[in-house]
Write a protein that holds these residues in place. Structure first.
Motif, PDB file in Angstrom:
ATOM      1  N   ALA A   1       4.528   9.242   7.089  1.00 51.06           N
ATOM      2  CA  ALA A   1       4.991   9.019   5.717  1.00 51.06           C
ATOM      3  C   ALA A   1       4.234   9.959   4.799  1.00 51.06           C
ATOM      4  O   ALA A   1       3.021  10.126   4.940  1.00 51.06           O
ATOM      5  N   VAL A   2       4.956  10.571   3.870  1.00 54.70           N
ATOM      6  CA  VAL A   2       4.325  11.522   2.955  1.00 54.70           C
ATOM      7  C   VAL A   2       4.770  11.230   1.531  1.00 54.70           C
ATOM      8  O   VAL A   2       5.807  10.604   1.301  1.00 54.70           O
ATOM      9  N   VAL A   3       3.975  11.701   0.587  1.00 53.92           N
ATOM     10  CA  VAL A   3       4.325  11.600  -0.830  1.00 53.92           C
ATOM     11  C   VAL A   3       4.691  12.990  -1.330  1.00 53.92           C
ATOM     12  O   VAL A   3       3.862  13.903  -1.302  1.00 53.92           O
ATOM     13  N   GLY A   4       5.936  13.166  -1.743  1.00 53.16           N
ATOM     14  CA  GLY A   4       6.349  14.411  -2.380  1.00 53.16           C
ATOM     15  C   GLY A   4       6.986  15.412  -1.440  1.00 53.16           C
ATOM     16  O   GLY A   4       6.717  15.431  -0.225  1.00 53.16           O
ATOM     17  N   SER A   5       7.837  16.251  -2.007  1.00 55.55           N
ATOM     18  CA  SER A   5       8.577  17.236  -1.226  1.00 55.55           C
ATOM     19  C   SER A   5       7.677  18.332  -0.677  1.00 55.55           C
ATOM     20  O   SER A   5       7.895  18.836   0.424  1.00 55.55           O
ATOM     21  N   ALA A   6       6.646  18.737  -1.430  1.00 53.74           N
ATOM     22  CA  ALA A   6       5.748  19.786  -0.943  1.00 53.74           C
ATOM     23  C   ALA A   6       4.982  19.310   0.286  1.00 53.74           C
ATOM     24  O   ALA A   6       4.817  20.061   1.256  1.00 53.74           O
TER      25      ALA A   6
ATOM     26  N   THR B   1      11.383   7.636  -2.585  1.00 54.89           N
ATOM     27  CA  THR B   1      12.103   8.186  -3.734  1.00 54.89           C
ATOM     28  C   THR B   1      11.176   8.348  -4.923  1.00 54.89           C
ATOM     29  O   THR B   1      11.240   9.342  -5.659  1.00 54.89           O
ATOM     30  N   ASP B   2      10.310   7.372  -5.130  1.00 56.96           N
ATOM     31  CA  ASP B   2       9.268   7.464  -6.143  1.00 56.96           C
ATOM     32  C   ASP B   2       8.115   8.249  -5.533  1.00 56.96           C
ATOM     33  O   ASP B   2       7.385   7.739  -4.684  1.00 56.96           O
ATOM     34  N   HIS B   3       7.959   9.523  -5.947  1.00 59.08           N
ATOM     35  CA  HIS B   3       6.957  10.400  -5.344  1.00 59.08           C
ATOM     36  C   HIS B   3       5.559  10.070  -5.865  1.00 59.08           C
ATOM     37  O   HIS B   3       4.950  10.843  -6.604  1.00 59.08           O
ATOM     38  N   SER B   4       5.064   8.920  -5.463  1.00 59.77           N
ATOM     39  CA  SER B   4       3.738   8.494  -5.896  1.00 59.77           C
ATOM     40  C   SER B   4       3.151   7.584  -4.834  1.00 59.77           C
ATOM     41  O   SER B   4       3.864   7.077  -3.947  1.00 59.77           O
ATOM     42  N   ALA B   5       1.843   7.371  -4.922  1.00 55.98           N
ATOM     43  CA  ALA B   5       1.196   6.462  -3.988  1.00 55.98           C
ATOM     44  C   ALA B   5       1.775   5.054  -4.119  1.00 55.98           C
ATOM     45  O   ALA B   5       2.007   4.363  -3.119  1.00 55.98           O
ATOM     46  N   ALA B   6       2.013   4.626  -5.348  1.00 55.52           N
ATOM     47  CA  ALA B   6       2.597   3.291  -5.553  1.00 55.52           C
ATOM     48  C   ALA B   6       3.986   3.208  -4.940  1.00 55.52           C
ATOM     49  O   ALA B   6       4.370   2.178  -4.375  1.00 55.52           O
ATOM     50  N   GLY B   7       4.757   4.299  -5.035  1.00 52.81           N
ATOM     51  CA  GLY B   7       6.082   4.320  -4.440  1.00 52.81           C
ATOM     52  C   GLY B   7       6.024   4.201  -2.933  1.00 52.81           C
ATOM     53  O   GLY B   7       6.860   3.533  -2.320  1.00 52.81           O
ATOM     54  N   LEU B   8       5.022   4.828  -2.324  1.00 50.84           N
ATOM     55  CA  LEU B   8       4.890   4.736  -0.877  1.00 50.84           C
ATOM     56  C   LEU B   8       4.471   3.337  -0.449  1.00 50.84           C
ATOM     57  O   LEU B   8       4.925   2.833   0.576  1.00 50.84           O
TER      58      LEU B   8
ATOM     59  N   THR C   1       5.347   0.603  -1.759  1.00 50.20           N
ATOM     60  CA  THR C   1       6.555  -0.224  -1.777  1.00 50.20           C
ATOM     61  C   THR C   1       7.507   0.138  -0.647  1.00 50.20           C
ATOM     62  O   THR C   1       8.146  -0.742  -0.050  1.00 50.20           O
ATOM     63  N   ALA C   2       7.598   1.435  -0.334  1.00 59.52           N
ATOM     64  CA  ALA C   2       8.614   1.905   0.609  1.00 59.52           C
ATOM     65  C   ALA C   2       8.234   1.734   2.071  1.00 59.52           C
ATOM     66  O   ALA C   2       9.115   1.706   2.933  1.00 59.52           O
ATOM     67  N   LEU C   3       6.954   1.620   2.392  1.00 63.56           N
ATOM     68  CA  LEU C   3       6.567   1.518   3.797  1.00 63.56           C
ATOM     69  C   LEU C   3       7.175   0.258   4.411  1.00 63.56           C
ATOM     70  O   LEU C   3       7.089  -0.826   3.830  1.00 63.56           O
ATOM     71  N   PRO C   4       7.813   0.371   5.573  1.00 62.31           N
ATOM     72  CA  PRO C   4       8.497  -0.782   6.174  1.00 62.31           C
ATOM     73  C   PRO C   4       7.574  -1.964   6.425  1.00 62.31           C
ATOM     74  O   PRO C   4       6.372  -1.806   6.649  1.00 62.31           O
ATOM     75  N   ALA C   5       8.157  -3.141   6.415  1.00 62.72           N
ATOM     76  CA  ALA C   5       7.387  -4.370   6.593  1.00 62.72           C
ATOM     77  C   ALA C   5       6.792  -4.476   7.989  1.00 62.72           C
ATOM     78  O   ALA C   5       5.815  -5.199   8.192  1.00 62.72           O
ATOM     79  N   ASP C   6       7.363  -3.736   8.965  1.00 67.23           N
ATOM     80  CA  ASP C   6       6.856  -3.838  10.334  1.00 67.23           C
ATOM     81  C   ASP C   6       5.696  -2.890  10.605  1.00 67.23           C
ATOM     82  O   ASP C   6       5.224  -2.795  11.744  1.00 67.23           O
ATOM     83  N   ALA C   7       5.218  -2.170   9.581  1.00 67.12           N
ATOM     84  CA  ALA C   7       4.066  -1.282   9.773  1.00 67.12           C
ATOM     85  C   ALA C   7       2.847  -2.122  10.141  1.00 67.12           C
ATOM     86  O   ALA C   7       2.463  -3.024   9.406  1.00 67.12           O
TER      87      ALA C   7
ATOM     88  N   ALA D   1      -7.355   8.356  -5.570  1.00 68.41           N
ATOM     89  CA  ALA D   1      -7.414   7.019  -6.172  1.00 68.41           C
ATOM     90  C   ALA D   1      -7.148   5.961  -5.094  1.00 68.41           C
ATOM     91  O   ALA D   1      -6.487   6.239  -4.087  1.00 68.41           O
ATOM     92  N   PRO D   2      -7.624   4.738  -5.287  1.00 70.41           N
ATOM     93  CA  PRO D   2      -7.461   3.691  -4.269  1.00 70.41           C
ATOM     94  C   PRO D   2      -6.091   3.019  -4.282  1.00 70.41           C
ATOM     95  O   PRO D   2      -5.878   2.050  -3.550  1.00 70.41           O
ATOM     96  N   THR D   3      -5.162   3.520  -5.082  1.00 70.41           N
ATOM     97  CA  THR D   3      -3.861   2.860  -5.241  1.00 70.41           C
ATOM     98  C   THR D   3      -3.175   2.599  -3.913  1.00 70.41           C
ATOM     99  O   THR D   3      -2.687   1.491  -3.650  1.00 70.41           O
ATOM    100  N   LEU D   4      -3.117   3.615  -3.061  1.00 70.73           N
ATOM    101  CA  LEU D   4      -2.402   3.499  -1.792  1.00 70.73           C
ATOM    102  C   LEU D   4      -3.078   2.512  -0.852  1.00 70.73           C
ATOM    103  O   LEU D   4      -2.440   1.589  -0.324  1.00 70.73           O
TER     104      LEU D   4
END
Length: 227
Positions: free
Chosen positions: A67-72, A89-96, A98-104, A116-119
């Protein structure tokens, strides 16, 4: 970024303000990468992290999802031969978060020492096991003030560390110089460093940042400006 700016009619001047260096102790990074196994998620938020990890682990174990954040960062990961399973879709740590599957079940997260510790906090709050490890340190390239002549029309700020170094080494800026930030988090850090923010990209990508600059300072074929 420079090539894309030229394609839009700008004349970019590249000013290196930050560099990456190895962590003071690389053993935790090597240990974390050695633990990667099928079913784990490798989560990275910068192209620099991709490069550092790829240098130490030329091939990811079978079954590791990325899993990555951002197109670059996605481009860098694919260039390293990694399968990219998730780009939020939300290119941010907070977006990731939310997006990471529940089975991770487990995440390995190599990062900058300044991340930052957000992720990490967000994933752990979801009950996901996170192996959080420093992959590299971000340092400044010097202390002397930098004078650009002629003054730039726009300064592109692409990270919090770049914002702080811009404020430390490029100010005072010409009153006509605008500040363009790659995302809201970077914009917040730029303001905290004392920089005026004139425009923020719609998403965290070089393309979106330059699109915002075009709206702010439309280029012309004979333009001599230096964003």
């Amino acid at each position: 970024m420079a090539d894309a700016a030229r394609a839009r009619g700008f004349a970019p001047v590249v000013v290196p303000l930050i560099a990456d260096v190895p962590p003071e102790d690389s053993a935790p990074l090597d240990a974390a990468l050695a633990q990667l196994a099928g079913g784990d998620w490798l989560v990275v938020t910068s192209a620099t992290t991709v490069r550092v990890v790829a240098e130490r682990t030329p091939r990811l174990p079978a079954g590791v999802r990325v899993a990555v954040v951002g197109s670059a960062t996605a481009r860098a990961a694919r260039g390293a031969g990694w399968p990219v399973d998730l780009v939020p879709t939300d290119h941010s740590a907070a977006g990731l978060v939310t997006a990471l599957p529940a089975d991770a079940r487990r995440v390995v997260h190599p990062r900058s020492d300044l991340a930052a510790p957000t992720l990490v906090d967000g994933l752990r709050a979801r009950g996901i096991d996170v192996l959080d490890v420093v992959a590299y340190r971000t340092v400044g390239t010097g202390d002397e003030p930098i004078l650009l002549d002629p003054a730039p029309d726009v300064v592109l700020v692409t990270s919090g560390s770049t914002a702080r170094e811009t404020a430390r080494r490029l100010t005072p800026l010409d009153p006509r110089t605008r500040i363009a930030c790659i995302g809201p988090g970077t914009a917040d850090e730029a303001r905290a460093a004392g920089l005026p923010v004139d425009v923020v990209a719609a998403d965290r990508s070089a393309e979106a940042l330059l699109d915002a600059v075009v709206e702010l300072v439309p280029p012309h074929p004979d333009q001599e400006g230096h964003p």
